[in-house]
Design a protein around this motif. Structure first.
Motif, PDB file in Angstrom:
ATOM      1  N   SER A  13       0.853  -1.191   0.000  1.00 36.54           N
ATOM      2  CA  SER A  13       0.000   0.000   0.000  1.00 36.54           C
ATOM      3  C   SER A  13       0.886   1.236   0.000  1.00 36.54           C
ATOM      4  O   SER A  13       2.037   1.185   0.425  1.00 36.54           O
ATOM      5  CB  SER A  13      -0.919   0.001   1.225  1.00 36.54           C
ATOM      6  N   PRO A  14       0.359   2.379  -0.493  1.00 39.16           N
ATOM      7  CA  PRO A  14       1.197   3.579  -0.616  1.00 39.16           C
ATOM      8  C   PRO A  14       1.829   4.009   0.706  1.00 39.16           C
ATOM      9  O   PRO A  14       1.176   4.049   1.743  1.00 39.16           O
ATOM     10  CB  PRO A  14       0.207   4.634  -1.130  1.00 39.16           C
ATOM     11  N   LYS A  15       3.099   4.331   0.650  1.00 38.32           N
ATOM     12  CA  LYS A  15       3.863   4.745   1.822  1.00 38.32           C
ATOM     13  C   LYS A  15       4.629   6.032   1.511  1.00 38.32           C
ATOM     14  O   LYS A  15       4.879   6.367   0.349  1.00 38.32           O
ATOM     15  CB  LYS A  15       4.857   3.651   2.217  1.00 38.32           C
ATOM     16  N   LYS A  16       5.018   6.731   2.579  1.00 33.62           N
ATOM     17  CA  LYS A  16       5.920   7.869   2.454  1.00 33.62           C
ATOM     18  C   LYS A  16       7.346   7.336   2.481  1.00 33.62           C
ATOM     19  O   LYS A  16       7.778   6.768   3.490  1.00 33.62           O
ATOM     20  CB  LYS A  16       5.699   8.861   3.590  1.00 33.62           C
ATOM     21  N   ILE A  17       8.045   7.497   1.361  1.00 32.93           N
ATOM     22  CA  ILE A  17       9.356   6.862   1.192  1.00 32.93           C
ATOM     23  C   ILE A  17      10.398   7.902   0.817  1.00 32.93           C
ATOM     24  O   ILE A  17      10.151   8.783  -0.016  1.00 32.93           O
ATOM     25  CB  ILE A  17       9.297   5.761   0.103  1.00 32.93           C
ATOM     26  N   VAL A  18      11.561   7.796   1.433  1.00 36.67           N
ATOM     27  CA  VAL A  18      12.727   8.577   1.049  1.00 36.67           C
ATOM     28  C   VAL A  18      13.782   7.616   0.534  1.00 36.67           C
ATOM     29  O   VAL A  18      14.008   6.541   1.113  1.00 36.67           O
ATOM     30  CB  VAL A  18      13.282   9.399   2.239  1.00 36.67           C
ATOM     31  N   ILE A  19      14.419   7.982  -0.558  1.00 35.53           N
ATOM     32  CA  ILE A  19      15.562   7.248  -1.095  1.00 35.53           C
ATOM     33  C   ILE A  19      16.773   8.159  -0.972  1.00 35.53           C
ATOM     34  O   ILE A  19      16.714   9.330  -1.355  1.00 35.53           O
ATOM     35  CB  ILE A  19      15.363   6.874  -2.577  1.00 35.53           C
ATOM     36  N   THR A  20      17.863   7.641  -0.426  1.00 34.96           N
ATOM     37  CA  THR A  20      19.078   8.441  -0.378  1.00 34.96           C
ATOM     38  C   THR A  20      20.281   7.600  -0.761  1.00 34.96           C
ATOM     39  O   THR A  20      20.214   6.367  -0.819  1.00 34.96           O
ATOM     40  CB  THR A  20      19.280   9.081   1.012  1.00 34.96           C
ATOM     41  N   THR A  21      21.387   8.287  -1.021  1.00 35.41           N
ATOM     42  CA  THR A  21      22.607   7.623  -1.462  1.00 35.41           C
ATOM     43  C   THR A  21      23.802   8.413  -0.935  1.00 35.41           C
ATOM     44  O   THR A  21      23.631   9.405  -0.223  1.00 35.41           O
ATOM     45  CB  THR A  21      22.622   7.496  -2.994  1.00 35.41           C
ATOM     46  N   HIS A  22      25.002   7.970  -1.250  1.00 34.64           N
ATOM     47  CA  HIS A  22      26.192   8.561  -0.655  1.00 34.64           C
ATOM     48  C   HIS A  22      26.464   9.978  -1.169  1.00 34.64           C
ATOM     49  O   HIS A  22      25.939  10.403  -2.196  1.00 34.64           O
ATOM     50  CB  HIS A  22      27.411   7.670  -0.891  1.00 34.64           C
ATOM     51  N   GLN A  42       5.279   4.135  -9.621  1.00 33.39           N
ATOM     52  CA  GLN A  42       4.272   3.403 -10.390  1.00 33.39           C
ATOM     53  C   GLN A  42       3.241   2.739  -9.483  1.00 33.39           C
ATOM     54  O   GLN A  42       2.121   2.461  -9.912  1.00 33.39           O
ATOM     55  CB  GLN A  42       4.935   2.330 -11.254  1.00 33.39           C
ATOM     56  N   GLN A  43       3.631   2.495  -8.230  1.00 30.21           N
ATOM     57  CA  GLN A  43       2.732   1.834  -7.282  1.00 30.21           C
ATOM     58  C   GLN A  43       2.049   2.827  -6.345  1.00 30.21           C
ATOM     59  O   GLN A  43       1.416   2.426  -5.383  1.00 30.21           O
ATOM     60  CB  GLN A  43       3.515   0.803  -6.475  1.00 30.21           C
ATOM     61  N   GLY A  44       2.222   4.104  -6.633  1.00 31.41           N
ATOM     62  CA  GLY A  44       1.519   5.109  -5.849  1.00 31.41           C
ATOM     63  C   GLY A  44       2.202   5.534  -4.569  1.00 31.41           C
ATOM     64  O   GLY A  44       1.617   6.256  -3.752  1.00 31.41           O
ATOM     65  N   HIS A  45       3.443   5.114  -4.355  1.00 32.60           N
ATOM     66  CA  HIS A  45       4.163   5.544  -3.162  1.00 32.60           C
ATOM     67  C   HIS A  45       4.569   7.011  -3.272  1.00 32.60           C
ATOM     68  O   HIS A  45       4.907   7.495  -4.358  1.00 32.60           O
ATOM     69  CB  HIS A  45       5.411   4.681  -2.963  1.00 32.60           C
ATOM     70  N   HIS A  46       4.541   7.711  -2.166  1.00 34.48           N
ATOM     71  CA  HIS A  46       4.952   9.114  -2.110  1.00 34.48           C
ATOM     72  C   HIS A  46       6.470   9.119  -1.882  1.00 34.48           C
ATOM     73  O   HIS A  46       6.941   9.037  -0.746  1.00 34.48           O
ATOM     74  CB  HIS A  46       4.212   9.846  -0.993  1.00 34.48           C
ATOM     75  N   THR A  47       7.200   9.204  -2.966  1.00 38.30           N
ATOM     76  CA  THR A  47       8.637   8.916  -2.945  1.00 38.30           C
ATOM     77  C   THR A  47       9.456  10.154  -3.291  1.00 38.30           C
ATOM     78  O   THR A  47       9.132  10.891  -4.225  1.00 38.30           O
ATOM     79  CB  THR A  47       8.966   7.799  -3.960  1.00 38.30           C
ATOM     80  N   THR A  48      10.524  10.368  -2.530  1.00 39.35           N
ATOM     81  CA  THR A  48      11.443  11.475  -2.784  1.00 39.35           C
ATOM     82  C   THR A  48      12.876  10.966  -2.715  1.00 39.35           C
ATOM     83  O   THR A  48      13.231  10.231  -1.789  1.00 39.35           O
ATOM     84  CB  THR A  48      11.282  12.594  -1.742  1.00 39.35           C
ATOM     85  N   VAL A  49      13.686  11.355  -3.683  1.00 39.16           N
ATOM     86  CA  VAL A  49      15.124  11.099  -3.640  1.00 39.16           C
ATOM     87  C   VAL A  49      15.791  12.329  -3.037  1.00 39.16           C
ATOM     88  O   VAL A  49      15.608  13.446  -3.528  1.00 39.16           O
ATOM     89  CB  VAL A  49      15.702  10.812  -5.041  1.00 39.16           C
ATOM     90  N   ILE A  50      16.556  12.119  -1.969  1.00 38.01           N
ATOM     91  CA  ILE A  50      17.308  13.200  -1.329  1.00 38.01           C
ATOM     92  C   ILE A  50      18.791  12.829  -1.356  1.00 38.01           C
ATOM     93  O   ILE A  50      19.182  11.801  -0.790  1.00 38.01           O
ATOM     94  CB  ILE A  50      16.872  13.435   0.134  1.00 38.01           C
ATOM     95  N   THR A  51      19.590  13.641  -2.018  1.00 39.76           N
ATOM     96  CA  THR A  51      21.035  13.393  -2.041  1.00 39.76           C
ATOM     97  C   THR A  51      21.717  14.275  -0.995  1.00 39.76           C
ATOM     98  O   THR A  51      21.310  15.416  -0.784  1.00 39.76           O
ATOM     99  CB  THR A  51      21.633  13.689  -3.422  1.00 39.76           C
ATOM    100  N   PRO A  52      22.760  13.774  -0.345  1.00 43.85           N
ATOM    101  CA  PRO A  52      23.442  14.579   0.675  1.00 43.85           C
ATOM    102  C   PRO A  52      24.112  15.823   0.122  1.00 43.85           C
ATOM    103  O   PRO A  52      24.248  16.828   0.821  1.00 43.85           O
ATOM    104  CB  PRO A  52      24.488  13.613   1.246  1.00 43.85           C
ATOM    105  N   THR A  53      24.553  15.752  -1.139  1.00 47.13           N
ATOM    106  CA  THR A  53      25.276  16.854  -1.782  1.00 47.13           C
ATOM    107  C   THR A  53      24.868  16.932  -3.244  1.00 47.13           C
ATOM    108  O   THR A  53      24.057  16.129  -3.720  1.00 47.13           O
ATOM    109  CB  THR A  53      26.797  16.624  -1.718  1.00 47.13           C
ATOM    110  N   ASP A  54      25.474  17.870  -3.943  1.00 46.85           N
ATOM    111  CA  ASP A  54      25.244  17.950  -5.385  1.00 46.85           C
ATOM    112  C   ASP A  54      25.931  16.789  -6.095  1.00 46.85           C
ATOM    113  O   ASP A  54      26.641  15.980  -5.477  1.00 46.85           O
ATOM    114  CB  ASP A  54      25.718  19.289  -5.939  1.00 46.85           C
ATOM    115  N   TYR A  55      25.741  16.709  -7.399  1.00 50.00           N
ATOM    116  CA  TYR A  55      26.297  15.617  -8.201  1.00 50.00           C
ATOM    117  C   TYR A  55      26.535  16.128  -9.618  1.00 50.00           C
ATOM    118  O   TYR A  55      26.096  17.225  -9.980  1.00 50.00           O
ATOM    119  CB  TYR A  55      25.375  14.393  -8.176  1.00 50.00           C
ATOM    120  N   PRO A  56      27.241  15.357 -10.450  1.00 49.12           N
ATOM    121  CA  PRO A  56      27.647  15.866 -11.767  1.00 49.12           C
ATOM    122  C   PRO A  56      26.481  16.238 -12.684  1.00 49.12           C
ATOM    123  O   PRO A  56      25.445  15.570 -12.706  1.00 49.12           O
ATOM    124  CB  PRO A  56      28.445  14.691 -12.352  1.00 49.12           C
TER     125      PRO A  56
END
Length: 336
Positions: A13-22, A42-56
């Motif tokens: 079921s839809p969840k509040k999700i954060v994705i992060t990386t190095h 695609q499954q309706g999750h409330h998803t955000t990608v948060i990176t610690p810093t900028d990237y190329p």
């Protein structure tokens, strides 16, 4: 700890999700993160990608990139999203220290933490772990997670495939490193069938350099390269003045160390660069030489056997001399 059945139920079921990386994310970090992001939405999750810093900038074309939040640029919003998250996916890193100040927020969060990673010696901060040091990229493990653990191969659409292909391509050295197995090639074939345009992705990642970046590379090879034939080792050391002179941006130093390693006689290559806050070191090696061991023992870092990194609070000159002083310990391995 979560088991797979419990995680699958959570994701039903839809969840509040954060994705992060190095911090300072590379192609695999962003490819795996945005690949998972494009799957979850695609499954309706409330998803955000948060990176610690900028990237190329050469990764800015990835599908979903327009929705990425950079923590250092949106501190308050990032903190709110992490605090509200029900699940936090931690991709391509194995310890909270790898996400800088965000590590405290993620560690304090009541959300379930899911680690998807291929680095050695993962720290014990996660609730579910999909981990394999033999995988060539975190993106390979995200593919495996979606297809073979969650059983959703039909959700590998063009956007997911494009992101995961980018992660695998970059972290496998364009499919030439030893861990690029037959399984990896079968995954890549599936991603191409799903819509990843392989030649276009390569063009966007590798043929998008600025004039400054090329001139900086020329400077590194002409003026900063030192070869130590008695140890089959090459060093490229760059000071902060040169970074400013060539207007070096995030991502412009990526891959420079590989030029030193490309010499037939070289078994170990080091790229040592003076940043504003510390000196950073990137090592690449051939064969069985343990680049990660040097980084872990002497430079507060780690990584993979043939690709590792570390840092030091000392001066550039001090780090170069320290690196050279270590080489006699490994002479036998380097001369094999």
């Amino acid at each position: 700890m979560l088991n797979l059945a419990a995680l699958t139920e959570l994701l039903a079921s839809p969840k509040k999700i954060v994705i992060t990386t190095h911090h300072k994310p590379d192609g695999d970090a962003m490819g795996s993160s945005l690949g998972l992001y494009n799957y979850l939405i695609q499954q309706g999750h409330h998803t955000t990608v948060i990176t610690p810093t900028d990237y190329p900038d050469f990764l800015a074309w990835l599908p979903g990139n327009e929705d990425v939040i950079i923590y250092t640029e949106q501190l308050e919003k990032s903190a709110e999203l992490i605090a509200a998250a029900e699940l936090i996916f931690c991709l391509d890193f194995n310890a909270l220290s790898r996400i800088n100040e965000m590590g405290v927020l993620v560690g304090d969060s009541s959300a379930y933490k899911i680690m998807i990673d291929h680095h050695l010696e993962p720290a014990d901060f996660d609730d579910y772990r999909h981990w394999d040091i033999n995988a060539c990229a975190a993106a390979q493990l995200v593919y495996d997670f979606i297809v073979n653990q969650l059983y959703h191969p039909e959700l590998i659409n063009k956007d997911v495939a494009t992101c995961l292909y980018t992660g695998i391509m970059t972290d496998s050295g364009s499919f030439r490193l030893p861990n690029t197995s037959s399984t990896v090639h079968r995954i890549v074939a599936d991603l191409i069938d799903a819509g990843a345009v392989n030649y276009r992705i390569h063009e966007l990642v590798y043929n998008s350099a600025s004039e400054n970046r090329l001139r900086f590379l020329g400077h590194c090879l002409a003026n900063c390269l030192e070869v130590l034939p008695e140890y089959n080792t090459a060093i490229i050391a760059v000071n902060n003045t040169d970074l400013k002179k060539f207007d070096v941006n995030t991502g412009d130093t990526e891959g420079v160390v590989n030029y030193a390693l490309s010499m037939s006689s070289i078994k170990l290559a080091a790229f040592i660069v003076e940043r504003s806050d510390r000196v950073k070191l990137s090592l690449r090696s051939k064969g069985e030489f343990p680049a990660n061991e040097i980084c872990k023992k002497y430079f507060d870092g780690g990584g993979h056997r043939n690709a590792a990194g570390g840092h030091s609070e000392g001066t550039l000159e001090h780090v170069v001399e320290k690196f050279k002083s270590i080489l006699p310990e490994y002479k036998k391995l380097l001369k094999q």
